[in-house]
Design a protein around this motif. Structure first.
Motif, PDB file in Angstrom:
ATOM      1  N   ALA A 164      20.811  33.641  41.303  1.00  0.00           N
ATOM      2  CA  ALA A 164      21.416  34.894  40.666  1.00  0.00           C
ATOM      3  C   ALA A 164      21.161  36.206  41.624  1.00  0.00           C
ATOM      4  CB  ALA A 164      20.969  35.091  39.385  1.00  0.00           C
ATOM      5  N   THR A 165      20.158  36.140  42.343  1.00  0.00           N
ATOM      6  CA  THR A 165      19.942  37.533  43.289  1.00  0.00           C
ATOM      7  C   THR A 165      20.861  37.108  44.591  1.00  0.00           C
ATOM      8  OG1 THR A 165      17.939  36.582  44.098  1.00  0.00           O
ATOM      9  CG2 THR A 165      17.730  38.079  42.182  1.00  0.00           C
ATOM     10  N   ALA A 166      20.766  35.938  44.891  1.00  0.00           N
ATOM     11  CA  ALA A 166      21.683  35.653  46.113  1.00  0.00           C
ATOM     12  C   ALA A 166      23.267  36.180  45.967  1.00  0.00           C
ATOM     13  CB  ALA A 166      21.327  34.198  46.579  1.00  0.00           C
ATOM     14  N   LEU A 167      23.811  35.507  44.585  1.00  0.00           N
ATOM     15  CA  LEU A 167      24.977  36.096  44.253  1.00  0.00           C
ATOM     16  C   LEU A 167      25.171  37.211  44.201  1.00  0.00           C
ATOM     17  CD1 LEU A 167      27.869  35.161  43.355  1.00  0.00           C
ATOM     18  CD2 LEU A 167      26.995  34.958  41.138  1.00  0.00           C
ATOM     19  N   MET A 168      24.406  38.267  43.663  1.00  0.00           N
ATOM     20  CA  MET A 168      24.410  39.578  43.604  1.00  0.00           C
ATOM     21  C   MET A 168      24.463  40.174  45.071  1.00  0.00           C
ATOM     22  SD  MET A 168      24.654  41.886  41.314  1.00  0.00           S
ATOM     23  CE  MET A 168      24.734  43.574  41.216  1.00  0.00           C
ATOM     24  N   SER A 169      23.674  39.673  46.036  1.00  0.00           N
ATOM     25  CA  SER A 169      23.822  40.201  47.237  1.00  0.00           C
ATOM     26  C   SER A 169      25.117  40.055  47.846  1.00  0.00           C
ATOM     27  CB  SER A 169      22.615  39.593  48.077  1.00  0.00           C
ATOM     28  OG  SER A 169      21.364  40.095  47.792  1.00  0.00           O
ATOM     29  N   ALA A 170      25.488  38.763  47.509  1.00  0.00           N
ATOM     30  CA  ALA A 170      26.869  38.124  48.154  1.00  0.00           C
ATOM     31  C   ALA A 170      28.067  38.946  47.781  1.00  0.00           C
ATOM     32  CB  ALA A 170      27.019  36.595  48.052  1.00  0.00           C
ATOM     33  N   SER A 171      27.746  39.708  46.576  1.00  0.00           N
ATOM     34  CA  SER A 171      28.867  40.452  46.139  1.00  0.00           C
ATOM     35  C   SER A 171      29.529  41.514  46.834  1.00  0.00           C
ATOM     36  CB  SER A 171      28.698  41.100  44.594  1.00  0.00           C
ATOM     37  OG  SER A 171      27.604  42.023  44.679  1.00  0.00           O
ATOM     38  N   LEU A 172      28.696  42.223  47.752  1.00  0.00           N
ATOM     39  CA  LEU A 172      29.043  43.141  48.652  1.00  0.00           C
ATOM     40  C   LEU A 172      30.308  42.285  49.527  1.00  0.00           C
ATOM     41  CD1 LEU A 172      28.754  45.695  50.152  1.00  0.00           C
ATOM     42  CD2 LEU A 172      26.970  44.411  51.575  1.00  0.00           C
ATOM     43  N   GLY A 173      30.235  41.336  50.182  1.00  0.00           N
ATOM     44  CA  GLY A 173      31.114  40.365  50.967  1.00  0.00           C
ATOM     45  C   GLY A 173      32.417  40.061  50.120  1.00  0.00           C
ATOM     46  N   VAL A 174      32.099  39.739  48.614  1.00  0.00           N
ATOM     47  CA  VAL A 174      33.286  39.465  47.935  1.00  0.00           C
ATOM     48  C   VAL A 174      34.247  40.244  47.507  1.00  0.00           C
ATOM     49  CG1 VAL A 174      33.693  38.414  45.719  1.00  0.00           C
ATOM     50  CG2 VAL A 174      31.878  37.286  46.936  1.00  0.00           C
ATOM     51  N   GLY A 175      33.691  41.579  47.427  1.00  0.00           N
ATOM     52  CA  GLY A 175      34.477  42.578  47.020  1.00  0.00           C
ATOM     53  C   GLY A 175      35.571  42.989  48.458  1.00  0.00           C
ATOM     54  N   GLY A 176      34.760  43.050  49.480  1.00  0.00           N
ATOM     55  CA  GLY A 176      35.325  43.239  50.639  1.00  0.00           C
ATOM     56  C   GLY A 176      36.372  42.286  50.930  1.00  0.00           C
ATOM     57  N   ALA A 177      36.082  40.938  50.731  1.00  0.00           N
ATOM     58  CA  ALA A 177      37.064  40.001  50.835  1.00  0.00           C
ATOM     59  C   ALA A 177      38.420  40.025  50.209  1.00  0.00           C
ATOM     60  CB  ALA A 177      36.696  38.531  50.586  1.00  0.00           C
ATOM     61  N   LEU A 178      38.316  40.473  48.763  1.00  0.00           N
ATOM     62  CA  LEU A 178      39.113  40.410  47.689  1.00  0.00           C
ATOM     63  C   LEU A 178      39.947  41.967  47.870  1.00  0.00           C
ATOM     64  CD1 LEU A 178      37.481  39.336  44.535  1.00  0.00           C
ATOM     65  CD2 LEU A 178      38.936  37.933  46.084  1.00  0.00           C
ATOM     66  N   GLY A 179      39.286  42.999  48.231  1.00  0.00           N
ATOM     67  CA  GLY A 179      39.840  44.453  48.257  1.00  0.00           C
ATOM     68  C   GLY A 179      40.517  44.807  49.459  1.00  0.00           C
ATOM     69  N   LEU A 180      40.235  44.144  50.543  1.00  0.00           N
ATOM     70  CA  LEU A 180      40.882  44.343  51.848  1.00  0.00           C
ATOM     71  C   LEU A 180      42.387  44.025  51.649  1.00  0.00           C
ATOM     72  CD1 LEU A 180      40.776  46.056  54.554  1.00  0.00           C
ATOM     73  CD2 LEU A 180      39.822  43.850  55.565  1.00  0.00           C
ATOM     74  N   PRO A 181      42.648  42.695  51.498  1.00  0.00           N
ATOM     75  CA  PRO A 181      43.911  42.707  51.429  1.00  0.00           C
ATOM     76  C   PRO A 181      44.835  43.091  50.242  1.00  0.00           C
ATOM     77  CG  PRO A 181      42.629  40.319  50.647  1.00  0.00           C
ATOM     78  CD  PRO A 181      41.743  41.365  51.356  1.00  0.00           C
ATOM     79  N   ALA A 182      44.040  43.011  49.113  1.00  0.00           N
ATOM     80  CA  ALA A 182      44.823  43.784  48.042  1.00  0.00           C
ATOM     81  C   ALA A 182      45.215  45.318  48.342  1.00  0.00           C
ATOM     82  CB  ALA A 182      44.005  43.707  46.627  1.00  0.00           C
ATOM     83  N   ALA A 183      44.029  45.980  48.708  1.00  0.00           N
ATOM     84  CA  ALA A 183      44.314  47.407  49.436  1.00  0.00           C
ATOM     85  C   ALA A 183      45.414  47.484  50.306  1.00  0.00           C
ATOM     86  CB  ALA A 183      42.998  48.065  49.658  1.00  0.00           C
ATOM     87  N   ALA A 184      45.542  46.524  51.350  1.00  0.00           N
ATOM     88  CA  ALA A 184      46.468  46.688  52.186  1.00  0.00           C
ATOM     89  C   ALA A 184      48.049  46.378  51.714  1.00  0.00           C
ATOM     90  CB  ALA A 184      46.330  45.626  53.449  1.00  0.00           C
ATOM     91  N   PHE A 185      47.928  45.500  50.657  1.00  0.00           N
ATOM     92  CA  PHE A 185      49.349  45.310  50.031  1.00  0.00           C
ATOM     93  C   PHE A 185      49.809  46.604  49.203  1.00  0.00           C
ATOM     94  CE2 PHE A 185      51.738  43.881  46.266  1.00  0.00           C
ATOM     95  CZ  PHE A 185      52.737  42.885  47.049  1.00  0.00           C
ATOM     96  N   LEU A 186      48.766  46.869  48.728  1.00  0.00           N
ATOM     97  CA  LEU A 186      49.373  48.048  47.764  1.00  0.00           C
ATOM     98  C   LEU A 186      49.375  49.340  48.536  1.00  0.00           C
ATOM     99  CD1 LEU A 186      46.780  48.030  44.818  1.00  0.00           C
ATOM    100  CD2 LEU A 186      49.030  47.478  44.688  1.00  0.00           C
ATOM    101  N   ALA A 187      48.949  49.459  49.652  1.00  0.00           N
ATOM    102  CA  ALA A 187      48.894  50.620  50.582  1.00  0.00           C
ATOM    103  C   ALA A 187      50.471  50.638  51.382  1.00  0.00           C
ATOM    104  CB  ALA A 187      47.923  50.835  51.536  1.00  0.00           C
ATOM    105  N   GLU A 188      50.982  49.473  51.408  1.00  0.00           N
ATOM    106  CA  GLU A 188      52.214  49.306  52.352  1.00  0.00           C
ATOM    107  C   GLU A 188      53.306  49.302  51.282  1.00  0.00           C
ATOM    108  OE1 GLU A 188      52.134  45.756  54.332  1.00  0.00           O
ATOM    109  OE2 GLU A 188      50.398  46.502  56.060  1.00  0.00           O
ATOM    110  N   ARG A 189      53.005  48.929  49.746  1.00  0.00           N
ATOM    111  CA  ARG A 189      54.452  48.595  49.176  1.00  0.00           C
ATOM    112  C   ARG A 189      54.345  49.569  47.855  1.00  0.00           C
ATOM    113  NH1 ARG A 189      56.433  43.471  50.238  1.00  0.00           N
ATOM    114  NH2 ARG A 189      55.336  42.508  51.880  1.00  0.00           N
ATOM    115  N   ALA A 190      53.304  50.351  47.622  1.00  0.00           N
ATOM    116  CA  ALA A 190      53.122  51.200  46.519  1.00  0.00           C
ATOM    117  C   ALA A 190      52.610  52.577  46.669  1.00  0.00           C
ATOM    118  CB  ALA A 190      52.378  50.464  45.262  1.00  0.00           C
ATOM    119  N   ASP A 191      52.713  53.505  45.878  1.00  0.00           N
ATOM    120  CA  ASP A 191      51.764  54.709  46.058  1.00  0.00           C
ATOM    121  C   ASP A 191      50.240  54.511  46.239  1.00  0.00           C
ATOM    122  OD1 ASP A 191      50.873  57.227  45.798  1.00  0.00           O
ATOM    123  OD2 ASP A 191      51.775  57.711  43.757  1.00  0.00           O
TER     124      ASP A 191
END
Length: 480
Positions: A136-163
């Motif tokens: 559980a603690t290993a997963l919690m530590s890894a959440s830092l990378g998971v958020g970046g993995a999901l957030g970067l492409p999603a943010a790039a997509f929204l930044a290019e195509r939406a407000d």
């Protein structure tokens, strides 16, 4: 009042806390695609808009140790909800901003949520059965990378195509969902230290960190030898010395320096600084290589969305390595896991020096580096928690998280200096050379090897201090 770990809904508790960690790391990632556009979007100069990044860094540095200590004293869930509340408010302020000042305020409020991951790890120690704690603690530590993995492409997509404001509204919505889930599913721990909060210690550490990180993050703009930069470094050193003197003499310090000076805690925190340095180098180099024009001879001419998709496997590999990290730590001890993670990171950076001409090569090396970071980040909380009392878990984990943040700040400064001095002209623009990128990657590989060396001096495996059902429970008054 007695306390025993909650065993009724461990899966739900882990899922909610991991979600909260992912939401916070998403918040940190969302602004990355906007950085080149911020001067136009906010009507400010490029140097001024960097405060949208710096404000988050400084607020996080101040909040992380303070919120951790308050969590130990007054309730970890309570401070977790406070942190998520700051994330929601800060995201909403940024979402309605159209100029620099409110954006900086919003990003600073978002930075106050940085303590979510160490608080989540500490709650897990209090609430989970011992057989679940490592994974559980290993997963919690890894959440830092998971958020970046999901957030970067999603943010790039929204930044290019939406407000672009939609990015921050999404962050506010996710933070609100996480807060509601924490409130309804995560119990409040009865393990508390009580006592009086060390306000002078909190102020002193905050001032020292502000001076240090401000000098590191803005030194390149102001000049490393300028009076302002050197003055901030000097002030940080003086305040840290005074703060240490105070912490050793007050009865209830913000940070128990005697505990922090134990070999296992001290070396783990030192390794965290070096790992933070090594981890961030990849985030600085790979996006630039992907986006530079092909006319340079080494740039790949990709869009920001493509950058996000290339970087995404890194975070997903980090998440996949969480249970592996836990199994290795259980079988061989977290020291071995940390050393293995450092070796894998060094290997990944070594390969990246020669594998940088194709997209698949960058995906490969970032995934290898992500695997090493996943192993190491899963081991660090175990090393810290094995050496500190239960009553100091949140403060100790928060300090460890702060050490990683300092490492990433130093990495950014070092990479900035290298890339600013190794450039070539491309039309009217000046861009870093391929050799400049290779130097940064080589320094990161060397940093990972330093972390390996530091980890080798950690004590060998010891029995886990985690409570089991057969062990007597502690009282809240004792806090252990």
């Amino acid at each position: 009042m007695t306390y025993a770990p909650a065993r009724e809904r461990p899966n739900a508790i882990v899922a909610v806390l991991a979600l909260a960690g992912i939401v916070v790391s998403l918040m940190q990632t969302l602004v990355i695609p906007l950085v080149p556009k911020l001067p136009e979007l906010l009507g400010a100069s490029a140097s001024d808009t960097t405060w949208a990044i710096t404000a988050t860094l400084l607020a996080a540095a101040v909040a992380t140790p303070t919120v951790g200590r308050l969590g130990d004293m007054y309730g970890k869930r309570r401070m977790l909800l406070f942190s998520l509340g700051m994330l929601v408010i800060g995201s909403a302020v940024a979402a309605v901003s159209s100029s620099l000042a409110p954006m900086v305020v919003g990003r600073a409020l978002q930075g106050l949520a940085a303590g979510v991951i160490p608080l989540g790890i500490s709650i897990m120690r209090d609430e989970l059965p011992s057989e679940r704690l490592g994974s559980a603690t290993a997963l919690m530590s890894a959440s830092l990378g998971v958020g970046g993995a999901l957030g970067l492409p999603a943010a790039a997509f929204l930044a290019e195509r939406a407000d672009w404001h939609l990015l921050f509204w999404a962050s506010a919505g996710l933070g609100a969902v996480a807060a509601v889930l924490v409130l309804t599913i995560v119990p409040e721990s009865a393990v508390r230290t009580g006592g009086r909060f060390d306000l002078p210690g909190a102020v002193g550490l905050s001032v020292a960190l502000l001076c240090l990180l401000l000098a590191i993050s803005k030194g390149a703009d102001w000049g490393w030898g300028s009076a302002l930069t050197m003055g901030l470094f000097g002030a940080a050193a003086v305040v840290l010395l005074l703060w240490g003197w105070w912490e050793l003499r007050t009865r209830q310090p913000l940070v128990d320096l005697r505990t922090t000076a134990r070999r296992q805690v001290l070396l783990t925190n030192l390794a965290s600084v070096v790992f933070g340095f090594a981890m961030f180098a990849m985030s600085l180099v790979l996006p630039q290589l992907l986006q530079l024009p092909e006319a340079t001879g080494y740039g790949l001419g990709q869009s920001m969305l493509a950058v996000g998709l290339v970087m995404a496997p890194n975070g997903l590999v980090m998440m996949a390595m969480a249970p592996v990290s836990a199994r290795i730590s259980q079988a061989r001890g977290p020291k071995v896991t940390l050393m293995l993670g450092a070796a894998v990171v060094a290997t990944g950076y070594g390969l990246s020096i020669v594998l940088m001409s194709q997209i698949w090569e960058l995906v490969l090396v970032s995934s290898i580096i992500g695997a090493g970071i996943g192993l190491a980040y899963g081991a660090m909380p175990a090393l810290v928690m094995a050496a500190v009392p239960v009553s100091e878990t949140a403060a100790a984990n928060s300090l460890n998280t702060l050490m990683r943040s300092i490492g990433t700040s130093i990495s950014s400064a070092v990479a900035g200096v290298v890339l600013a001095h190794m450039t070539l002209s491309l039309g009217s623009a000046t861009v870093p050379t391929q050799d400049g990128f290779r130097v940064v990657l080589a320094v990161a590989a060397a940093a990972a090897l330093v972390a390996l060396g530091v980890a080798s001096f950690l004590p060998g495996r010891r029995p886990s201090p985690v409570r089991t059902a057969a062990q007597p429970v502690a009282t809240a008054a004792q806090g252990t």
